[in-house]
Motif scaffolding. Structure first.
Motif, PDB file in Angstrom:
ATOM      1  N   ILE A  86       0.837  -1.210   0.000  1.00  0.00           N
ATOM      2  CA  ILE A  86       0.000   0.000   0.000  1.00  0.00           C
ATOM      3  C   ILE A  86       0.872   1.260   0.000  1.00  0.00           C
ATOM      4  CG2 ILE A  86      -1.702   1.313   1.320  1.00  0.00           C
ATOM      5  CD1 ILE A  86      -2.811  -1.346   2.347  1.00  0.00           C
ATOM      6  N   ILE A  87       1.950   1.230   0.773  1.00  0.00           N
ATOM      7  CA  ILE A  87       2.863   2.379   0.826  1.00  0.00           C
ATOM      8  C   ILE A  87       3.496   2.620  -0.538  1.00  0.00           C
ATOM      9  CG2 ILE A  87       5.045   3.228   1.791  1.00  0.00           C
ATOM     10  CD1 ILE A  87       4.290   1.740   4.400  1.00  0.00           C
ATOM     11  N   PHE A  88       3.975   1.544  -1.179  1.00  0.00           N
ATOM     12  CA  PHE A  88       4.620   1.699  -2.482  1.00  0.00           C
ATOM     13  C   PHE A  88       3.636   2.222  -3.526  1.00  0.00           C
ATOM     14  CE2 PHE A  88       7.903  -1.851  -1.425  1.00  0.00           C
ATOM     15  CZ  PHE A  88       8.559  -0.965  -0.583  1.00  0.00           C
ATOM     16  N   GLN A  89       2.418   1.725  -3.508  1.00  0.00           N
ATOM     17  CA  GLN A  89       1.416   2.188  -4.472  1.00  0.00           C
ATOM     18  C   GLN A  89       1.104   3.666  -4.258  1.00  0.00           C
ATOM     19  OE1 GLN A  89      -0.137   0.476  -7.174  1.00  0.00           O
ATOM     20  NE2 GLN A  89      -0.621   2.640  -7.561  1.00  0.00           N
ATOM     21  N   ALA A  90       0.990   4.073  -2.987  1.00  0.00           N
ATOM     22  CA  ALA A  90       0.723   5.483  -2.681  1.00  0.00           C
ATOM     23  C   ALA A  90       1.883   6.364  -3.142  1.00  0.00           C
ATOM     24  CB  ALA A  90       0.490   5.656  -1.182  1.00  0.00           C
ATOM     25  N   ALA A  91       3.108   5.873  -2.943  1.00  0.00           N
ATOM     26  CA  ALA A  91       4.278   6.634  -3.368  1.00  0.00           C
ATOM     27  C   ALA A  91       4.294   6.804  -4.889  1.00  0.00           C
ATOM     28  CB  ALA A  91       5.553   5.949  -2.887  1.00  0.00           C
ATOM     29  N   ALA A  92       3.941   5.756  -5.610  1.00  0.00           N
ATOM     30  CA  ALA A  92       3.888   5.838  -7.070  1.00  0.00           C
ATOM     31  C   ALA A  92       2.793   6.786  -7.530  1.00  0.00           C
ATOM     32  CB  ALA A  92       3.689   4.447  -7.656  1.00  0.00           C
ATOM     33  N   ASP A  93       1.634   6.721  -6.891  1.00  0.00           N
ATOM     34  CA  ASP A  93       0.534   7.636  -7.245  1.00  0.00           C
ATOM     35  C   ASP A  93       0.937   9.088  -6.995  1.00  0.00           C
ATOM     36  OD1 ASP A  93      -0.995   5.466  -7.904  1.00  0.00           O
ATOM     37  OD2 ASP A  93      -2.145   5.443  -6.028  1.00  0.00           O
ATOM     38  N   MET A  94       1.591   9.347  -5.859  1.00  0.00           N
ATOM     39  CA  MET A  94       2.045  10.700  -5.544  1.00  0.00           C
ATOM     40  C   MET A  94       3.066  11.183  -6.576  1.00  0.00           C
ATOM     41  SD  MET A  94       1.221  12.421  -2.601  1.00  0.00           S
ATOM     42  CE  MET A  94       0.358  12.175  -1.060  1.00  0.00           C
ATOM     43  N   ALA A  95       4.007  10.312  -6.937  1.00  0.00           N
ATOM     44  CA  ALA A  95       5.032  10.678  -7.910  1.00  0.00           C
ATOM     45  C   ALA A  95       4.410  10.974  -9.277  1.00  0.00           C
ATOM     46  CB  ALA A  95       6.064   9.553  -8.028  1.00  0.00           C
ATOM     47  N   GLU A 130      13.598   0.561  -1.925  1.00  0.00           N
ATOM     48  CA  GLU A 130      12.526  -0.289  -2.456  1.00  0.00           C
ATOM     49  C   GLU A 130      11.396   0.547  -3.050  1.00  0.00           C
ATOM     50  OE1 GLU A 130      12.396  -3.561  -2.745  1.00  0.00           O
ATOM     51  OE2 GLU A 130      14.400  -3.816  -1.900  1.00  0.00           O
ATOM     52  N   ALA A 131      11.033   1.638  -2.340  1.00  0.00           N
ATOM     53  CA  ALA A 131       9.975   2.502  -2.855  1.00  0.00           C
ATOM     54  C   ALA A 131      10.415   3.182  -4.144  1.00  0.00           C
ATOM     55  CB  ALA A 131       9.601   3.554  -1.803  1.00  0.00           C
ATOM     56  N   GLY A 132      11.690   3.610  -4.209  1.00  0.00           N
ATOM     57  CA  GLY A 132      12.200   4.221  -5.430  1.00  0.00           C
ATOM     58  C   GLY A 132      12.162   3.265  -6.609  1.00  0.00           C
ATOM     59  N   GLY A 133      12.523   2.033  -6.357  1.00  0.00           N
ATOM     60  CA  GLY A 133      12.458   1.035  -7.424  1.00  0.00           C
ATOM     61  C   GLY A 133      11.038   0.820  -7.909  1.00  0.00           C
ATOM     62  N   TYR A 134      10.088   0.765  -6.997  1.00  0.00           N
ATOM     63  CA  TYR A 134       8.680   0.584  -7.373  1.00  0.00           C
ATOM     64  C   TYR A 134       8.195   1.768  -8.216  1.00  0.00           C
ATOM     65  CZ  TYR A 134       3.743  -0.650  -6.798  1.00  0.00           C
ATOM     66  OH  TYR A 134       2.431  -1.005  -7.032  1.00  0.00           O
TER      67      TYR A 134
END
Length: 395
Positions: A86-95, A130-134
């Motif tokens: 969920i955190i990674f998806q939110a980070a991608a949506d924000m980016a 990990e979040a950056g890679g996602y």
């Protein structure tokens, strides 16, 4: 995922055993400001959380929070459970949203993470990687630049997880009221609202005294001062203005005292009246917008005279600043345009052609003795009108 505001405080972190007192005062200020947005506030570890703000109200809420003294910065964030996917998806949506807001096809970014909850299974550096890679995998057009990115995606893992890209700087300082209360001598000019702002930033709660000289000063000049106080109250909270009728005092000084001393003797009476009101209102100091050498009543010798006629300390936060520096602050806090409206104030009435700049205390006090000071001050106090202002209304 839920949108909310992440609120940080700064200098309060330096406090010791009395830190809860400062946190409590700041919390009350945030709650009072959040009411207009139907939001509710929770305190977390080193953070406050403002929730339940409607999307259309979010810009106004951010602006309101950024004006509260004690708040270091504010971020519109998404709150979610502490689940990596969920955190990674939110980070991608924000980016993705941030890239679109830049109106660019390509951009650089980096991820910064803070893991306040040490029970979370991934440390901060690994979480960022990990979040950056996602994000790279799911948002076309982005590349990593850890030194000079176009934007940063922030992740904080606390009571919940929070993801955001923007940090809006707040006003800083200390919560209003944590340093006591002061009486601001508020004119219609540029300097005194800035002085009030600067002392409120150090935790001083404000009341104000204003001197008007009807009919020599107009009702519009009085309204101008009320508007200045309203603009200042966006930072300080409600302000009581004590409107002092000053005409009779000025006329007596004009008729009985040497012309070159008029301005300074008027200043003596202003300080004495302000002190009486301040003591009655439990204020621990007077606050003025004086800047050393700016005008005749603000020379070192003149300030020595006005200091000598009262007992309370006088805070002069602008004393070492030049006019351009003061004007810059006035523009930033939105009082400048009101301050320069062309309405007279009592200090422009009966101005001597050649005011004394190096007064002797004994000569000024000798001239003051020509007047029935106690009767003049008592009459002015009896005619004083009290007005309470907030950003929204005047009472």
């Amino acid at each position: 995922m839920t949108p909310m505001l992440l609120i940080r405080y700064g200098e309060i972190h330096l406090k010791g055993q009395n830190r809860p007192f400062f946190e409590k005062v700041l919390l009350h200020a945030i709650i009072a400001s959040a009411k207009k947005f139907d939001g509710y506030v929770d305190k977390g570890q080193g953070r406050y959380y403002l929730r339940n703000v409607k999307p259309q109200d979010m810009p106004q809420a951010i602006n309101a929070m950024s004006k509260i003294f004690g708040i270091y910065s504010v971020s519109p964030a998404m709150e979610m459970e502490k689940d990596l996917e969920i955190i990674f998806q939110a980070a991608a949506d924000m980016a993705c949203r941030k890239l679109k807001s830049l109106s660019k096809e390509t951009a650089t970014f980096k991820v910064e993470s803070k893991r306040a909850d040490k029970r979370f299974p991934m440390n901060s550096m690994t979480l960022s990687a990990e979040a950056g890679g996602y994000i790279l995998e799911h948002v076309p057009g982005l590349s990593v630049d850890v030194h000079h990115p176009d934007f940063t995606v922030y992740i904080e893992v606390r009571e919940s997880a929070f993801v955001y890209t923007d940090i809006v700087m707040g006003s800083g300082g200390m919560p209003v009221g944590t340093s006591g209360k002061g009486m601001l001598l508020l004119s219609g000019g540029i300097d005194s609202p800035v002085a009030g702002y600067m002392m409120a930033k150090r935790g001083i709660a404000l009341e104000a005294v204003h001197y008007h000289s009807f009919p020599y000063t107009s009702e519009r000049a009085k309204q101008k001062v009320i508007e200045l106080a309203q603009e200042l109250s966006a930072y300080t909270g409600p302000i009581k203005i004590h409107m002092v009728h000053f005409t009779d005092i000025q006329m007596s000084i004009y008729e009985k005292c040497p012309e070159e001393q008029l301005t300074l003797i008027m200043r003596v009476f202003m300080m004495r009246i302000a002190e009486k009101i301040a003591k009655d209102r439990n204020c621990g100091a007077l606050i003025t917008g004086e800047s050393l050498g700016q005008v005749a009543s603000q020379t070192l010798a003149s300030l020595t005279v006005t200091n000598s006629v009262i007992d309370l300390p006088v805070f002069r936060p602008l004393i070492g600043m030049d006019k351009l520096e003061i004007m810059d602050i006035a523009k930033r806090i939105d009082t400048y345009e009101t301050s320069i409206l062309p309405y007279e104030d009592c200090c422009t009435v009966f101005v001597p052609k050649h005011p004394v700049t190096h007064p002797k205390l004994e000569k000024i006090l000798k001239s003051v003795k020509l007047l029935d000071s106690e009767a003049l001050i008592a009459d002015a106090l009896a005619k004083t009108e009290v007005i309470t202002v907030t950003p929204a209304c005047v009472e």
